[in-house]
Design an enzyme around this catalytic site. Structure first.
Site, PDB file in Angstrom:
ATOM      1  N   HIS A 106       0.852  -1.184   0.000  1.00 23.95           N
ATOM      2  CA  HIS A 106       0.000   0.000   0.000  1.00 23.95           C
ATOM      3  C   HIS A 106       0.883   1.228   0.000  1.00 23.95           C
ATOM      4  O   HIS A 106       1.949   1.212   0.621  1.00 23.95           O
ATOM      5  CB  HIS A 106      -0.911   0.017   1.245  1.00 23.95           C
ATOM      6  N   ASP A 139      -8.040  -5.163   0.065  1.00 25.26           N
ATOM      7  CA  ASP A 139      -8.594  -5.931  -1.046  1.00 25.26           C
ATOM      8  C   ASP A 139      -8.120  -7.371  -1.082  1.00 25.26           C
ATOM      9  O   ASP A 139      -8.591  -8.163  -1.892  1.00 25.26           O
ATOM     10  CB  ASP A 139      -8.281  -5.227  -2.376  1.00 25.26           C
TER      11      ASP A 139
HETATM   12  N1  CMC Z   1       4.154  -7.542  -5.083  1.00 28.25           N
HETATM   13  C1  CMC Z   1       5.505  -7.553  -5.232  1.00 28.25           C
HETATM   14  N2  CMC Z   1       6.293  -6.483  -5.035  1.00 28.25           N
HETATM   15  C2  CMC Z   1       5.698  -5.336  -4.689  1.00 28.25           C
HETATM   16  C3  CMC Z   1       4.309  -5.245  -4.511  1.00 28.25           C
HETATM   17  C4  CMC Z   1       3.512  -6.387  -4.724  1.00 28.25           C
HETATM   18  N3  CMC Z   1       2.187  -6.347  -4.550  1.00 28.25           N
HETATM   19  N4  CMC Z   1       3.970  -3.964  -4.171  1.00 28.25           N
HETATM   20  C5  CMC Z   1       5.132  -3.294  -4.127  1.00 28.25           C
HETATM   21  N5  CMC Z   1       6.173  -4.113  -4.444  1.00 28.25           N
HETATM   22  C6  CMC Z   1       7.605  -3.759  -4.450  1.00 28.25           C
HETATM   23  C7  CMC Z   1       7.974  -2.950  -5.678  1.00 28.25           C
HETATM   24  O1  CMC Z   1       8.374  -3.775  -6.734  1.00 28.25           O
HETATM   25  C8  CMC Z   1       9.086  -2.093  -5.121  1.00 28.25           C
HETATM   26  O2  CMC Z   1      10.232  -2.896  -5.043  1.00 28.25           O
HETATM   27  P1  CMC Z   1      11.699  -2.216  -5.260  1.00 28.25           P
HETATM   28  O3  CMC Z   1      11.864  -1.235  -4.144  1.00 28.25           O
HETATM   29  O4  CMC Z   1      12.651  -3.385  -5.196  1.00 28.25           O
HETATM   30  O5  CMC Z   1      11.664  -1.592  -6.610  1.00 28.25           O
HETATM   31  C9  CMC Z   1       8.651  -1.783  -3.692  1.00 28.25           C
HETATM   32  O6  CMC Z   1       7.826  -2.908  -3.318  1.00 28.25           O
HETATM   33  C10 CMC Z   1       7.848  -0.496  -3.534  1.00 28.25           C
HETATM   34  O7  CMC Z   1       6.739  -0.548  -4.430  1.00 28.25           O
HETATM   35  P2  CMC Z   1       6.128   0.709  -5.181  1.00 28.25           P
HETATM   36  O8  CMC Z   1       5.433   0.228  -6.421  1.00 28.25           O
HETATM   37  O9  CMC Z   1       7.186   1.752  -5.345  1.00 28.25           O
HETATM   38  O10 CMC Z   1       5.088   1.202  -4.107  1.00 28.25           O
HETATM   39  P3  CMC Z   1       3.885   2.168  -4.385  1.00 28.25           P
HETATM   40  O11 CMC Z   1       3.622   2.856  -3.095  1.00 28.25           O
HETATM   41  O12 CMC Z   1       4.146   3.018  -5.592  1.00 28.25           O
HETATM   42  O13 CMC Z   1       2.687   1.188  -4.784  1.00 28.25           O
HETATM   43  C11 CMC Z   1       0.816  -0.246  -4.640  1.00 28.25           C
HETATM   44  C12 CMC Z   1       1.672   0.804  -3.910  1.00 28.25           C
HETATM   45  C13 CMC Z   1      -0.437  -0.547  -3.805  1.00 28.25           C
HETATM   46  C14 CMC Z   1       0.366   0.302  -5.996  1.00 28.25           C
HETATM   47  C15 CMC Z   1       1.656  -1.538  -4.844  1.00 28.25           C
HETATM   48  O14 CMC Z   1       2.045  -2.055  -3.580  1.00 28.25           O
HETATM   49  C16 CMC Z   1       0.933  -2.612  -5.648  1.00 28.25           C
HETATM   50  O15 CMC Z   1       0.994  -2.595  -6.878  1.00 28.25           O
HETATM   51  N6  CMC Z   1       0.183  -3.544  -4.960  1.00 28.25           N
HETATM   52  C17 CMC Z   1      -0.614  -4.520  -5.654  1.00 28.25           C
HETATM   53  C18 CMC Z   1      -1.944  -3.889  -6.082  1.00 28.25           C
HETATM   54  C19 CMC Z   1      -2.896  -3.692  -4.914  1.00 28.25           C
HETATM   55  O16 CMC Z   1      -3.109  -4.587  -4.107  1.00 28.25           O
HETATM   56  N7  CMC Z   1      -3.534  -2.492  -4.859  1.00 28.25           N
HETATM   57  C20 CMC Z   1      -4.584  -2.204  -3.870  1.00 28.25           C
HETATM   58  C21 CMC Z   1      -4.220  -1.128  -2.895  1.00 28.25           C
HETATM   59  S1  CMC Z   1      -5.377  -1.108  -1.510  1.00 28.25           S
HETATM   60  C22 CMC Z   1      -6.858  -0.580  -2.186  1.00 28.25           C
HETATM   61  C23 CMC Z   1      -6.839   0.879  -2.446  1.00 28.25           C
HETATM   62  O17 CMC Z   1      -6.950   1.666  -1.492  1.00 28.25           O
HETATM   63  O18 CMC Z   1      -6.712   1.264  -3.630  1.00 28.25           O
END
Ligand code: CMC
Length: 428
Positions: free
Chosen positions: A307, A364
């Site tokens: 998240h 989710d």
């Molecule tokens: N699986 C594997 N690796 C992950 C995941 C995941 N679900 N989420 C983040 N990472 C890794 C990412 O690859 C990165 O690694 P590194 O530092 O080595 O490059 C690190 O963790 C940080 O990730 P980020 O993408 O920079 O983090 P963010 O804050 O931009 O993204 C997120 C947050 C929710 C979009 C992401 O965690 C994700 O894609 N999760 C899966 C989709 C999901 O479940 N979304 C629902 C969110 S809750 C409902 C809502 O309120 O919308």
């Protein structure tokens, strides 16, 4: 003495005030930055460090796993409130008295018919259309039937607009589901409560006596409360930014629905179930998928994990996990997907990759398991999220307009070509 932040650029110092929130969060107020520095801007892709507004609606502490609506803990609201009361709280700032809540409910009930012409628009969509696209378009279409713009300075007009969208949106969502399922459209009943009515509009069968299952009703109510607001997330920021151009409430909410659709946001609940199904159909070896999620050359992500703001745990996920287990037990459903979800969560929570990146199950990860148990088709999951998020979007839109916020218009760092002379087509 107010606190200040000092920025030193090439030996020259600039001062900016520090602003404190009621929970002692601090922000550097940079509104004079560009003017004072002769054109400097900040660059913050994804707004990871940027506050877009001051807001009194929802408080969230991602490090401590705290979520409060108007000062009330999410755990308390999920246990003691109901969705309509929580909606009132979010939109108007205070818990309603008995009389206020009754009035709110009665006003919503009196607006709960949707113009029959809307059916033509609904039937223009193929059955295969994704419900989020349909619901977004139908919400936008409401403008055609309610073209008058809201005078945001009039409490009465704002109230009427709020009541209308609260009343009509669940009808549009339920109609979308029924069309997909090939069921006759349903008008609900004025004598039912808000969530009961939604329940009836979604699940009532023309050849059955309608009966409410209290377990299902309770789960639905809880899910809607948990999704009702989440401060400046992608869809809410969309609603606020669209509304900041003084576009109307329905147009802003329709845009919010589109933003919510994406799998990185609300669409994750659909993506989680699809992922769990894939794992099940692939023999149930979730370790393989953990490895895929960790592999940087593989675009696969563990859906329902991570998240942007929760870096400890998602308090909503804790509540929903318990609710999912209760609902499945109460309904006597054995769902192998829940076992895969539990196994996946356990392994991930003990894995260095996930631990070092603070990746925990989010809301989710479990909500889809409940929706599935309730018999809601997977493609409708994000629509359920939208029904829950509606009061939050309204509250945030109302706050933005009442605070007279300026139009949202970010800047950019241009990295394209410098001035080039135009070459005629035959010379390219
Ligand atoms: N699986 C594997 N690796 C992950 C995941 C995941 N679900 N989420 C983040 N990472 C890794 C990412 O690859 C990165 O690694 P590194 O530092 O080595 O490059 C690190 O963790 C940080 O990730 P980020 O993408 O920079 O983090 P963010 O804050 O931009 O993204 C997120 C947050 C929710 C979009 C992401 O965690 C994700 O894609 N999760 C899966 C989709 C999901 O479940 N979304 C629902 C969110 S809750 C409902 C809502 O309120 O919308």
């Amino acid at each position: 003495m107010s606190e200040i932040a000092t920025l030193k650029i090439n030996g020259q110092e600039f001062e900016f005030p520090l602003l404190k929130g009621t929970e002692k969060e601090t922000a550097i107020d940079i509104k004079t930055l560009r003017g004072a520095t002769g054109g400097l801007i900040t660059l913050d892709a994804g707004y990871k460090n940027t506050g877009s507004c001051k807001s009194a609606v929802t408080f969230l502490d991602g490090e401590k796993g705290i979520l409060r609506y108007r000062g009330y803990a999410i755990e308390d609201l999920a246990e003691k409130s109901d969705f309509l009361e929580t909606s009132y709280l979010l939109i108007f700032g205070e818990l309603p008295t008995e009389a206020q809540l009754e009035q709110f409910q009665a006003d919503i009930q009196s607006e709960s018919l949707v113009d029959e012409e809307m059916k033509k628009i609904l039937h223009g969509f193929p059955k295969s259309a994704h419900p989020m696209g349909v619901v977004s378009a139908l919400t936008s279409s409401l403008i055609a039937f309610n073209p008058e713009s809201v005078n945001v300075d009039s409490e009465e007009e704002m109230y009427k607009a709020i009541v209308k969208i609260m009343a009509k949106f669940p009808v549009l969502a339920a109609w979308t589901l029924r069309k997909k399922e090939g069921l006759p459209l349903e008008y609900g009943s004025k004598s039912l409560g808000y969530v009961e009515n939604l329940y009836k509009m979604m699940f009532n069968k023309p050849n059955e006596e309608f009966a409410i299952n209290p377990i299902v009703l309770n789960a639905l109510d809880k899910l809607l409360i948990l999704h009702a607001d989440h401060e400046q997330n992608c869809s809410t920021s969309t609603v606020r930014i669209v509304g900041s151009s003084h576009a109307g409430l329905y147009a802003s909410i329709s845009a919010g629905i589109s933003a919510l659709w994406g799998p990185l946001h609300g669409g994750a609940n659909q993506a989680v179930i699809e992922m769990l199904e894939d794992i099940k159909n692939d023999g149930g070896d979730y370790h393989k998928y953990i490895a895929k999620a960790k592999d940087k050359s593989d675009p696969f992500r563990l859906m329902g994990f991570g998240h942007r703001v929760y870096k400890n745990f998602d308090p909503r996920a804790k509540i929903i996990q318990v609710a999912a287990e209760e609902v499945l037990a109460d309904l006597g459903i054995v769902d192998p997907v829940l076992d895969i979800a539990k196994g996946l969560a356990e392994v991930a929570l003990n894995d260095t990759y996930f631990k070092t990146r603070n990746l925990y199950p989010n809301v989710d990860f479990y909500s889809g398991i409940i929706y599935r148990a309730l018999g809601i088709p997977v493609e409708m999951f994000t629509v359920m999220f939208a029904i829950g998020r509606l009061p939050g979007w309204i509250a945030q839109w109302k706050e933005m307009r009442e605070n007279n916020e300026p139009i949202g218009r970010p800047r950019q760092l241009y990295v394209g070509e410098n001035l080039r002379s135009f070459s005629s087509r035959e010379n390219r």
